[in-house]
Design a protein around this motif. Structure first.
Motif, PDB file in Angstrom:
ATOM      1  N   GLU A 111     -51.603  25.891 -52.814  1.00 12.26           N
ATOM      2  CA  GLU A 111     -51.071  24.540 -53.027  1.00 12.26           C
ATOM      3  C   GLU A 111     -49.965  24.512 -54.083  1.00 12.26           C
ATOM      4  O   GLU A 111     -48.934  23.859 -53.913  1.00 12.26           O
ATOM      5  CB  GLU A 111     -52.196  23.578 -53.426  1.00 12.26           C
ATOM      6  CG  GLU A 111     -53.067  23.090 -52.297  1.00 12.26           C
ATOM      7  CD  GLU A 111     -54.050  24.150 -51.823  1.00 12.26           C
ATOM      8  OE1 GLU A 111     -54.600  23.979 -50.723  1.00 12.26           O
ATOM      9  OE2 GLU A 111     -54.272  25.141 -52.552  1.00 12.26           O
ATOM     10  N   THR A 115     -46.005  23.668 -53.336  1.00 11.34           N
ATOM     11  CA  THR A 115     -45.459  22.478 -53.993  1.00 11.34           C
ATOM     12  C   THR A 115     -44.200  22.830 -54.778  1.00 11.34           C
ATOM     13  O   THR A 115     -43.224  22.067 -54.799  1.00 11.34           O
ATOM     14  CB  THR A 115     -46.512  21.847 -54.928  1.00 11.34           C
ATOM     15  OG1 THR A 115     -47.694  21.553 -54.184  1.00 11.34           O
ATOM     16  CG2 THR A 115     -45.991  20.559 -55.545  1.00 11.34           C
ATOM     17  N   TYR A 133     -46.606  26.228 -42.997  1.00 11.54           N
ATOM     18  CA  TYR A 133     -47.872  26.957 -43.008  1.00 11.54           C
ATOM     19  C   TYR A 133     -47.600  28.445 -43.018  1.00 11.54           C
ATOM     20  O   TYR A 133     -46.493  28.910 -42.726  1.00 11.54           O
ATOM     21  CB  TYR A 133     -48.740  26.572 -41.804  1.00 11.54           C
ATOM     22  CG  TYR A 133     -48.343  27.271 -40.525  1.00 11.54           C
ATOM     23  CD1 TYR A 133     -48.980  28.450 -40.122  1.00 11.54           C
ATOM     24  CD2 TYR A 133     -47.326  26.764 -39.715  1.00 11.54           C
ATOM     25  CE1 TYR A 133     -48.619  29.099 -38.951  1.00 11.54           C
ATOM     26  CE2 TYR A 133     -46.957  27.408 -38.549  1.00 11.54           C
ATOM     27  CZ  TYR A 133     -47.600  28.574 -38.167  1.00 11.54           C
ATOM     28  OH  TYR A 133     -47.241  29.228 -37.025  1.00 11.54           O
ATOM     29  N   TYR A 161     -49.590  23.042 -45.125  1.00 14.16           N
ATOM     30  CA  TYR A 161     -49.399  21.987 -46.114  1.00 14.16           C
ATOM     31  C   TYR A 161     -48.414  20.961 -45.565  1.00 14.16           C
ATOM     32  O   TYR A 161     -47.305  21.312 -45.145  1.00 14.16           O
ATOM     33  CB  TYR A 161     -48.872  22.583 -47.426  1.00 14.16           C
ATOM     34  CG  TYR A 161     -49.733  23.724 -47.911  1.00 14.16           C
ATOM     35  CD1 TYR A 161     -50.852  23.483 -48.711  1.00 14.16           C
ATOM     36  CD2 TYR A 161     -49.470  25.041 -47.527  1.00 14.16           C
ATOM     37  CE1 TYR A 161     -51.667  24.526 -49.119  1.00 14.16           C
ATOM     38  CE2 TYR A 161     -50.286  26.091 -47.941  1.00 14.16           C
ATOM     39  CZ  TYR A 161     -51.378  25.825 -48.740  1.00 14.16           C
ATOM     40  OH  TYR A 161     -52.193  26.849 -49.144  1.00 14.16           O
ATOM     41  N   MET A 314     -49.652  14.521 -49.845  1.00 15.27           N
ATOM     42  CA  MET A 314     -49.855  15.878 -49.331  1.00 15.27           C
ATOM     43  C   MET A 314     -51.232  16.056 -48.711  1.00 15.27           C
ATOM     44  O   MET A 314     -52.162  15.277 -48.967  1.00 15.27           O
ATOM     45  CB  MET A 314     -49.698  16.896 -50.474  1.00 15.27           C
ATOM     46  CG  MET A 314     -48.297  17.023 -51.029  1.00 15.27           C
ATOM     47  SD  MET A 314     -48.249  18.165 -52.444  1.00 15.27           S
ATOM     48  CE  MET A 314     -48.866  19.678 -51.688  1.00 15.27           C
ATOM     49  N   SER A 316     -53.683  19.659 -47.012  1.00 16.55           N
ATOM     50  CA  SER A 316     -53.699  21.084 -46.666  1.00 16.55           C
ATOM     51  C   SER A 316     -54.725  21.319 -45.571  1.00 16.55           C
ATOM     52  O   SER A 316     -55.659  20.530 -45.388  1.00 16.55           O
ATOM     53  CB  SER A 316     -54.009  21.956 -47.893  1.00 16.55           C
ATOM     54  OG  SER A 316     -55.352  21.841 -48.273  1.00 16.55           O
TER      55      SER A 316
END
Length: 446
Positions: A111, A115, A133, A161, A314, A316
């Motif tokens: 993550e 980001t 991904y 993500y 966001m 995941s």
């Protein structure tokens, strides 16, 4: 492939260290070899199946418009300090230092890294929505690695993500991922039930785990038996349609299905008694919506339509690609060995020559081998000078869905024997008809 030229180190005895069926059969069938606790080498047949699973995941992600990339296995700890998760993640994270004394870690999840990539290159809402991904090796230092690839320390994982401007957009991404996962698992011959779960260290309010029911499952689950009647099938979905994805989400998640962390006895008791089920499940994937948890902490913002800076929403989405092999075997085996679904089998059919060295039998097997290859199928020809019983035992153990048996007696009558591994049913057919039947079977496999 001819078995005389293949590296397939099958074991006749059950390994003493294997506690569950999938671990035992993966070792016996020569798919993996343990390198260290919870860490395995993937031998040719195991690696071949792993790549098939990986390809299915890639195809379904591409179908939904998601973009593949690749991030490093070793990350700087700086990003994790920035997000506040470096200490919170716990001892499962393998921490290390490079020769300059800088804190590093072996990726357990990505993550923070994704980001940072996003905030470095995306600044406008016009670039949204965006889903990236990867399929990459991860490491988590499990206290008690066990059950082979089901609870290993090193594992192959698809982690994706999504970045969206609003919560509503992000929830559409959540629903879209649920749809892609349902289709992915069904192509692998699995029924993976989406169950309301706990988000744990990932954070966020919305999360579903996908669980395959199995006695050896690590999770206790509670569900309405009506969920096992659901099938995605061959329905066509417009992934850009909010309504289409929401309809599938509603269909597959409104019936009661929860892991033990989120189990609600009151809600469960509202399910008709004859449909209440309590079982064990193997987690093979999970999707999360965690809002602005990471984007706010790490400054992942875009300029909105009003010109103001806004933190992106966001989510995941993970699939345990390597653990899927174990899950498929747990769900599909018998006392003789593995039974691979057609969609993930390492070879489409096995050819067994009952009298190796017999000119007619050898010629017939060579012809079958060539005919299957010309149709785009991938046969495994057991051309070893081995007893028939040993050849059958090996084929049953490695679990190819179909077997063609060739022997002098059948050839005198112009036939070979085609056997289904799952049912054990056999029929005698002319060699050309056996080839055509296999071609028809696999033509229907996505």
């Amino acid at each position: 492939m001819r078995m005389s030229r293949y590296f397939l180190p099958v074991l006749k005895e059950n390994p003493s260290e294997a506690q569950i069926v999938s671990h035992r059969l993966m070792l016996r069938a020569g798919l993996i070899k343990q390198s260290a606790a919870g860490i395995y080498s993937w031998l040719p047949m195991g690696f071949k199946i792993l790549r098939k699973l990986e390809n299915i995941v890639h195809e379904e992600q591409a179908r939904a418009g998601h973009l593949a990339m690749l991030m490093p296995t070793i990350q700087s700890a700086d990003l994790w300090h920035e997000s506040g998760r470096y200490d919170a993640f716990g001892d499962e994270m393998l921490r290390l230092k490079d020769r300059g004394g800088r804190e590093m870690l072996f990726t357990p999840t990505a993550e923070e890294l994704i980001t940072d990539i996003f905030r470095s290159h995306v600044s406008s809402y016009k670039d949204l929505p965006l889903t990236l991904y990867q399929i990459q090796w991860k490491f988590r230092d499990e206290v008690r690695p066990r059950f082979g690839v089901m609870r290993g320390r090193e594992f192959l994982m698809k982690d994706g993500y999504n970045f969206d401007l609003t919560k509503e957009d992000a929830l559409h991404s959540y629903n879209r991922h649920l749809v892609t996962y349902l289709r992915t698992y069904e192509r692998m011959g699995l029924q993976a039930i989406p169950m309301r779960a706990d988000s744990g260290a990932m954070g966020g309010d919305n999360t579903h785990e996908f669980l395959v029911l199995a006695e050896t499952g690590e999770s206790e689950v509670f569900y309405d038996s009506a969920v096992t009647d659901l099938s995605f099938g061959d329905r066509e979905i417009d992934y850009g349609s909010v309504a289409d994805c929401a309809a599938v989400m509603e269909e597959f998640t409104t019936k009661y299905a929860r892991t033990d962390e989120t189990h609600d006895e009151t809600l469960f008791n509202a399910v008709p008694e004859e449909r209440r089920r309590r079982a064990r499940g193997i987690e093979v994937g999970q999707i999360f919506y965690f809002g602005t948890k990471y984007s706010e902490a790490m400054g992942a913002t875009v300029q909105g339509p009003d010109g103001k800076s806004t933190a992106v929403h966001m989510g995941s989405h993970g699939i345990g690609v390597s653990r899927l092999l174990g899950a498929i075997i747990e769900a599909s085996h018998d006392e003789k060995g593995i039974i691979w679904p057609e969609g993930v089998t390492p070879f489409h059919a096995g050819i067994v020559n009952l009298k190796q060295g017999d000119a007619e039998a050898d010629a017939a097997c060579d012809a079958l081998y060539s005919a299957l290859e010309l149709l785009g199928l991938d046969p495994l020809y057991d051309d070893r000078k081995e007893r028939a019983g040993g050849k059958f035992a090996s084929m049953d153990l490695i679990g190819l869905p179909w077997r063609i048996t060739v022997g002098p007696r059948g050839l005198k009558n112009g036939v070979v024997e085609l056997t289904c591994r799952r049912t054990g049913d056999s029929e005698e057919l002319p060699p050309e008809a056996a080839v055509q039947k296999l071609a028809q079977i696999y033509a229907g496999i996505a």
